[in-house]
Write a protein that holds these residues in place. Structure first.
Motif, PDB file in Angstrom:
ATOM      1  N   HIS A 253       0.841  -1.203   0.000  1.00 38.59           N
ATOM      2  CA  HIS A 253       0.000   0.000   0.000  1.00 38.59           C
ATOM      3  C   HIS A 253       0.875   1.252   0.000  1.00 38.59           C
ATOM      4  N   ASP A 254       0.278   2.394  -0.376  1.00 38.24           N
ATOM      5  CA  ASP A 254       1.010   3.662  -0.519  1.00 38.24           C
ATOM      6  C   ASP A 254       2.134   3.492  -1.527  1.00 38.24           C
ATOM      7  N   PHE A 255       1.799   2.878  -2.646  1.00 38.34           N
ATOM      8  CA  PHE A 255       2.803   2.482  -3.631  1.00 38.34           C
ATOM      9  C   PHE A 255       3.456   3.671  -4.339  1.00 38.34           C
ATOM     10  N   SER A 256       2.926   4.858  -4.167  1.00 39.99           N
ATOM     11  CA  SER A 256       3.534   6.041  -4.789  1.00 39.99           C
ATOM     12  C   SER A 256       4.771   6.503  -4.018  1.00 39.99           C
ATOM     13  N   GLY A 257       4.967   5.957  -2.800  1.00 37.98           N
ATOM     14  CA  GLY A 257       6.130   6.341  -2.006  1.00 37.98           C
ATOM     15  C   GLY A 257       7.422   5.765  -2.557  1.00 37.98           C
ATOM     16  N   LYS A 258       8.523   6.476  -2.345  1.00 30.67           N
ATOM     17  CA  LYS A 258       9.820   6.055  -2.882  1.00 30.67           C
ATOM     18  C   LYS A 258      10.266   4.729  -2.271  1.00 30.67           C
ATOM     19  N   VAL A 259      10.144   4.606  -0.953  1.00 26.27           N
ATOM     20  CA  VAL A 259      10.567   3.374  -0.287  1.00 26.27           C
ATOM     21  C   VAL A 259       9.791   2.175  -0.822  1.00 26.27           C
ATOM     22  N   GLU A 260       8.483   2.337  -0.979  1.00 28.43           N
ATOM     23  CA  GLU A 260       7.627   1.233  -1.431  1.00 28.43           C
ATOM     24  C   GLU A 260       8.007   0.786  -2.848  1.00 28.43           C
ATOM     25  N   LYS A 261       8.254   1.747  -3.738  1.00 28.97           N
ATOM     26  CA  LYS A 261       8.584   1.392  -5.124  1.00 28.97           C
ATOM     27  C   LYS A 261       9.983   0.805  -5.240  1.00 28.97           C
ATOM     28  N   VAL A 262      10.947   1.455  -4.604  1.00 25.48           N
ATOM     29  CA  VAL A 262      12.333   0.992  -4.717  1.00 25.48           C
ATOM     30  C   VAL A 262      12.505  -0.393  -4.110  1.00 25.48           C
ATOM     31  N   CYS A 263      12.026  -0.584  -2.881  1.00 22.79           N
ATOM     32  CA  CYS A 263      12.165  -1.892  -2.230  1.00 22.79           C
ATOM     33  C   CYS A 263      11.313  -2.949  -2.925  1.00 22.79           C
ATOM     34  N   GLY A 264      10.177  -2.532  -3.477  1.00 19.55           N
ATOM     35  CA  GLY A 264       9.358  -3.473  -4.247  1.00 19.55           C
ATOM     36  C   GLY A 264      10.125  -3.974  -5.458  1.00 19.55           C
ATOM     37  N   ASN A 265      10.800  -3.072  -6.177  1.00 15.56           N
ATOM     38  CA  ASN A 265      11.586  -3.469  -7.347  1.00 15.56           C
ATOM     39  C   ASN A 265      12.745  -4.387  -6.956  1.00 15.56           C
ATOM     40  N   GLU A 266      13.382  -4.089  -5.828  1.00 14.09           N
ATOM     41  CA  GLU A 266      14.562  -4.837  -5.415  1.00 14.09           C
ATOM     42  C   GLU A 266      14.236  -6.234  -4.883  1.00 14.09           C
ATOM     43  N   PHE A 267      13.212  -6.335  -4.060  1.00 20.23           N
ATOM     44  CA  PHE A 267      12.984  -7.580  -3.328  1.00 20.23           C
ATOM     45  C   PHE A 267      11.712  -8.335  -3.725  1.00 20.23           C
ATOM     46  N   LEU A 268      10.769  -7.667  -4.397  1.00 18.47           N
ATOM     47  CA  LEU A 268       9.567  -8.350  -4.896  1.00 18.47           C
ATOM     48  C   LEU A 268       9.625  -8.510  -6.412  1.00 18.47           C
ATOM     49  N   CYS A 269      10.355  -7.617  -7.067  1.00 17.12           N
ATOM     50  CA  CYS A 269      10.751  -7.732  -8.471  1.00 17.12           C
ATOM     51  C   CYS A 269       9.686  -7.286  -9.475  1.00 17.12           C
ATOM     52  N   LYS A 270      10.156  -6.548 -10.469  1.00 21.23           N
ATOM     53  CA  LYS A 270       9.265  -6.018 -11.496  1.00 21.23           C
ATOM     54  C   LYS A 270       8.550  -7.107 -12.278  1.00 21.23           C
TER      55      LYS A 270
END
Length: 309
Positions: A253-270
């Motif tokens: 949730h709050d996916f517009s946040g920098k932490v959410e997007k960056v960590c999502g890309n790194e550890f959950l993967c595009k």
């Protein structure tokens, strides 16, 4: 003088007659005893049979009730009123429905893990009423208060050691330790990875979670814990499943946040990002082999933001 003894009669009882009377009484006693025992046996059998029938019927009714999904009308009503909340941090109806749709398709019973006690807490418990729902929050007092007020809620507190301002260093450390303490497949209970949460209740690491929602902790200031650890932990729990459904839905949730997007890309993967809105990222991860040393198949990690639709 009249002899009064001339009419006197003597009655002599033969021993056979005495024995015959005793025998008849014994037969009568045996007859009564037999029917008494038969009556008691019938009574006990009838009671046990009735009890067994009631127990079986109750179990069948409970099983049927437990496995019956919530009617669509009830779900839609819950979503409607939850989205009308006046709370500043409540979810949009579209995001609530996205998560609700996944829960409805989840195998029963569904295991649902949520980071953060939010305005939607009671909603998540209700939507997953026949499954297992566990909440993790950073505020131990609020978690205890919420459980006291709502005994049906299963909530635990966790002490975050991260700071939002240290996100880049924490990500770099995790990538350096990807083959050791920060492996993508492991039991985090025994891990020393800086981003991994290793002080949750033991059973949290043993459950095969079907759905994970990262909606906490808050990260509105530099020293706030941020959501780096929950996102990393969600990725490891999803990849480390031992059984059940090999796929895990992870929502951020709050996916517009920098932490959410960056960590999502790194550890959950595009490549696992199946749906995004301005405020919700939806990933589907599959369990991986224990020897894996990559979080993503495409190892070109990026600190940029995920695309929105």
């Amino acid at each position: 003088m009249k002899n009064t003894n001339s009419n006197t009669k003597f009655i002599l009882l033969h021993p056979y007659i005495q024995k015959q009377g005793t025998s008849n009484r014994l037969w009568l006693l045996a007859f009564i005893s037999f029917f008494t025992l038969a009556f008691l046996a019938t009574l006990i059998y009838t009671r046990d049979t009735t009890s067994s029938t009631i127990t079986t019927a109750s179990s069948t009714t409970l099983s049927t009730f437990t496995n019956t999904p919530l009617p669509s009308s009830v779900i839609n009503t819950l979503l409607h009123y939850a989205s009308k909340s006046n709370d500043t941090y409540h979810m949009l109806h579209s995001d609530l429905k996205t998560i609700s749709d996944v829960l409805r398709k989840c195998p029963s019973p569904c295991n649902f893990l949520i980071f953060g006690l939010t305005p939607e807490t009671l909603l998540w418990k209700a939507l997953n009423y026949n499954g297992r729902t566990v909440f993790i929050d950073e505020n131990r007092y609020y978690a205890a208060y919420f459980e006291e007020k709502h005994p049906e809620i299963d909530a635990y507190d966790v002490q975050y050691t991260t700071k939002r301002s240290e996100m880049k260093e924490l990500i770099a450390s995790a990538k350096e330790q990807v083959g050791n303490e920060c492996r993508p497949v492991q039991n985090l209970l025994f891990s020393e990875c800086k981003l991994g949460l290793n002080d949750l209740p033991n059973h949290v690491y043993e459950v095969d979670w079907d759905v994970i929602l990262v909606d906490g902790p808050r990260g509105d200031w530099p020293d706030a814990p941020g959501r780096m650890s929950p996102i990393f932990t969600a990725g490891v729990l999803a990849r480390s499943k031992k059984g059940g459904n090999p796929k895990t839905h992870v929502f951020v949730h709050d996916f517009s946040g920098k932490v959410e997007k960056v960590c999502g890309n790194e550890f959950l993967c595009k490549e696992n990002l199946v749906e995004t809105t301005h405020s919700l990222g939806h990933y589907v991860l599959e369990k991986m082999d224990e020897s894996s040393v990559k979080y993503c198949k495409n190892h070109n990690h990026s600190s940029g933001s995920a695309s929105s639709s």
